[in-house]
Design a protein around this motif. Structure first.
Motif, PDB file in Angstrom:
ATOM      1  N   MET A  21     -46.797  67.834 -68.955  1.00  0.00           N
ATOM      2  CA  MET A  21     -47.957  66.962 -68.985  1.00  0.00           C
ATOM      3  C   MET A  21     -47.552  65.582 -69.507  1.00  0.00           C
ATOM      4  O   MET A  21     -46.819  65.470 -70.485  1.00  0.00           O
ATOM      5  N   GLY A  22     -48.020  64.535 -68.827  1.00  0.00           N
ATOM      6  CA  GLY A  22     -47.700  63.168 -69.230  1.00  0.00           C
ATOM      7  C   GLY A  22     -46.436  62.615 -68.609  1.00  0.00           C
ATOM      8  O   GLY A  22     -46.076  61.463 -68.863  1.00  0.00           O
ATOM      9  N   ALA A  23     -45.757  63.398 -67.764  1.00  0.00           N
ATOM     10  CA  ALA A  23     -44.500  62.932 -67.167  1.00  0.00           C
ATOM     11  C   ALA A  23     -44.720  61.955 -66.019  1.00  0.00           C
ATOM     12  O   ALA A  23     -43.804  61.222 -65.649  1.00  0.00           O
ATOM     13  N   GLU A 140     -47.922  60.112 -76.164  1.00  0.00           N
ATOM     14  CA  GLU A 140     -48.607  58.824 -76.120  1.00  0.00           C
ATOM     15  C   GLU A 140     -49.342  58.646 -74.791  1.00  0.00           C
ATOM     16  O   GLU A 140     -50.482  58.153 -74.755  1.00  0.00           O
ATOM     17  N   ARG A 141     -48.721  59.037 -73.696  1.00  0.00           N
ATOM     18  CA  ARG A 141     -49.384  58.933 -72.391  1.00  0.00           C
ATOM     19  C   ARG A 141     -50.621  59.819 -72.332  1.00  0.00           C
ATOM     20  O   ARG A 141     -51.667  59.418 -71.799  1.00  0.00           O
ATOM     21  N   ARG A 143     -52.437  60.785 -74.869  1.00  0.00           N
ATOM     22  CA  ARG A 143     -53.452  60.182 -75.730  1.00  0.00           C
ATOM     23  C   ARG A 143     -54.115  58.994 -75.043  1.00  0.00           C
ATOM     24  O   ARG A 143     -55.334  58.818 -75.083  1.00  0.00           O
ATOM     25  N   THR A 144     -53.300  58.176 -74.360  1.00  0.00           N
ATOM     26  CA  THR A 144     -53.824  56.966 -73.727  1.00  0.00           C
ATOM     27  C   THR A 144     -54.768  57.285 -72.587  1.00  0.00           C
ATOM     28  O   THR A 144     -55.808  56.633 -72.423  1.00  0.00           O
ATOM     29  N   ARG A 145     -54.446  58.304 -71.774  1.00  0.00           N
ATOM     30  CA  ARG A 145     -55.334  58.591 -70.638  1.00  0.00           C
ATOM     31  C   ARG A 145     -56.627  59.267 -71.078  1.00  0.00           C
ATOM     32  O   ARG A 145     -57.628  59.206 -70.370  1.00  0.00           O
ATOM     33  N   GLY A 146     -56.615  59.931 -72.228  1.00  0.00           N
ATOM     34  CA  GLY A 146     -57.846  60.372 -72.861  1.00  0.00           C
ATOM     35  C   GLY A 146     -58.635  61.455 -72.151  1.00  0.00           C
ATOM     36  O   GLY A 146     -59.858  61.536 -72.327  1.00  0.00           O
ATOM     37  N   ASP A 147     -57.987  62.308 -71.369  1.00  0.00           N
ATOM     38  CA  ASP A 147     -58.721  63.391 -70.716  1.00  0.00           C
ATOM     39  C   ASP A 147     -59.231  64.379 -71.763  1.00  0.00           C
ATOM     40  O   ASP A 147     -58.467  64.855 -72.614  1.00  0.00           O
ATOM     41  N   ALA A 148     -60.511  64.690 -71.684  1.00  0.00           N
ATOM     42  CA  ALA A 148     -61.155  65.488 -72.726  1.00  0.00           C
ATOM     43  C   ALA A 148     -60.503  66.849 -72.898  1.00  0.00           C
ATOM     44  O   ALA A 148     -60.323  67.332 -74.026  1.00  0.00           O
ATOM     45  N   TYR A 149     -60.132  67.485 -71.784  1.00  0.00           N
ATOM     46  CA  TYR A 149     -59.594  68.844 -71.871  1.00  0.00           C
ATOM     47  C   TYR A 149     -58.222  68.885 -72.547  1.00  0.00           C
ATOM     48  O   TYR A 149     -57.753  69.960 -72.939  1.00  0.00           O
ATOM     49  N   GLU A 150     -57.557  67.725 -72.697  1.00  0.00           N
ATOM     50  CA  GLU A 150     -56.222  67.696 -73.305  1.00  0.00           C
ATOM     51  C   GLU A 150     -56.232  67.316 -74.781  1.00  0.00           C
ATOM     52  O   GLU A 150     -55.169  67.303 -75.415  1.00  0.00           O
TER      53      GLU A 150
END
Length: 212
Positions: A21-23, A140-141, A143-150
Motif C-alpha cells: 500500500m502506498g507504492a 507518508e503517502r 497519510r497524505t491520501r487520507g482514505d478512511a479505511y486505511e
C-alpha cells in the motif's frame, strides 16, 4: 523509442502492478492505461466493508480476504471488449500474497477450498511490475491520501506486508520488472513517466519475441 507490438483483441496482453500500500500501483496503472489505450482494472478496497474492521484488529481477516476474492473474480471474468491491453493495479492472484499473512491455518484451508469451488484460476500476467518504496515513504503517502479505511493501518502491519511481497516476488517465475517508486517519480515527473512506459513496452516486446 521502440515501437510496441500489437497484441490481438481476442487475446489481450495483461500488465499487472503489485506492491505494498502506498507504492503507487493505481497511479501507474492509470498512466499505462492512458499511454497504451488499454482496459484498466482497479482494485476497490473502499468497497470491501470488512477492511476497516480488519485494520482495527477486530478479527475480520477471513471475511476481508473472501470479499477481495469475490471482487477479483468478478473483475477478471469480465470480457475485455475491443482493447489490446489489460492493465491492473493488482495481481489477479493477490490472495497468494495476503492470505498466508492474514489467515490462520484453518481459515487458509477454508479459503483455498472456496477458491477451488469457485473455479478461480487466473492466468499469470504477461508482465508483472513490482513497485517498492521505503516504509516511511509508504506511510507518508497513505497519510497524505487520507482514505478512511486505511487510517487504522499500522506501521508494523505495513512492514509485514512488505516482507510478504518480497517473499512472493522471490518465487515469482514469470516476466517481471522491478521499480523503486521513491526514485522513479511517474506521478509528477513526465520524463520519468515516459522512460518507464518505454521500458514497459520494450519488456513486453521481448516477451512476445521470446514466445514467438
Amino acid at each position: 523509442m521502440q515501437r510496441p507490438f500489437c497484441p490481438s483483441m481476442t487475446n489481450p496482453r495483461i500488465i499487472s502492478i503489485e506492491g505494498p500500500m502506498g507504492a503507487g500501483k493505481t497511479s501507474l496503472a492509470r498512466q499505462l492505461g492512458h499511454a497504451l489505450g488499454g482496459q484498466i482494472i482497479l482494485e476497490a478496497p473502499a468497497q470491501n466493508p470488512f477492511l476497516c474492521r480488519f485494520y482495527q484488529g477486530s478479527g475480520a481477516a477471513l471475511a476481508t480476504e473472501l470479499q477481495f476474492l469475490m471482487q477479483r473474480r468478478a473483475q477478471w471474468q469480465q470480457h475485455p471488449g475491443n482493447k489490446h491491453w489489460i492493465i491492473s493495479d493488482h495481481s489477479a492472484r493477490k490472495d497468494e500474497i495476503f492470505t498466508p499473512l492474514t489467515l490462520d491455518t484453518e481459515e487458509l484451508r477454508l479459503f483455498h477450498a472456496l477458491r477451488v469451488a469457485l473455479d478461480y484460476h487466473p492466468a499469470p500476467a504477461d508482465l508483472m511490475i513490482f513497485l517498492e518504496a521505503p516504509l516511511p515513504i509508504l506511510l507518508e503517502r497513505i497519510r497524505t491520501r487520507g482514505d478512511a479505511y486505511e487510517q487504522a493501518l499500522t506501521a508494523d502491519y505495513l512492514e509485514r506486508v512488505q516482507t510478504a511481497y518480497r517473499a512472493w516476488q522471490a518465487n515469482y517465475s514469470w516476466p517481471s520488472l522491478n521499480i523503486d517508486s521513491a526514485q522513479v517519480d511517474f506521478v509528477h515527473n513526465p520524463r520519468h513517466t515516459e522512460q518507464l512506459i518505454d521500458t514497459v513496452r520494450y519488456r513486453l516486446k521481448e516477451t512476445e519475441e521470446r514466445d514467438a
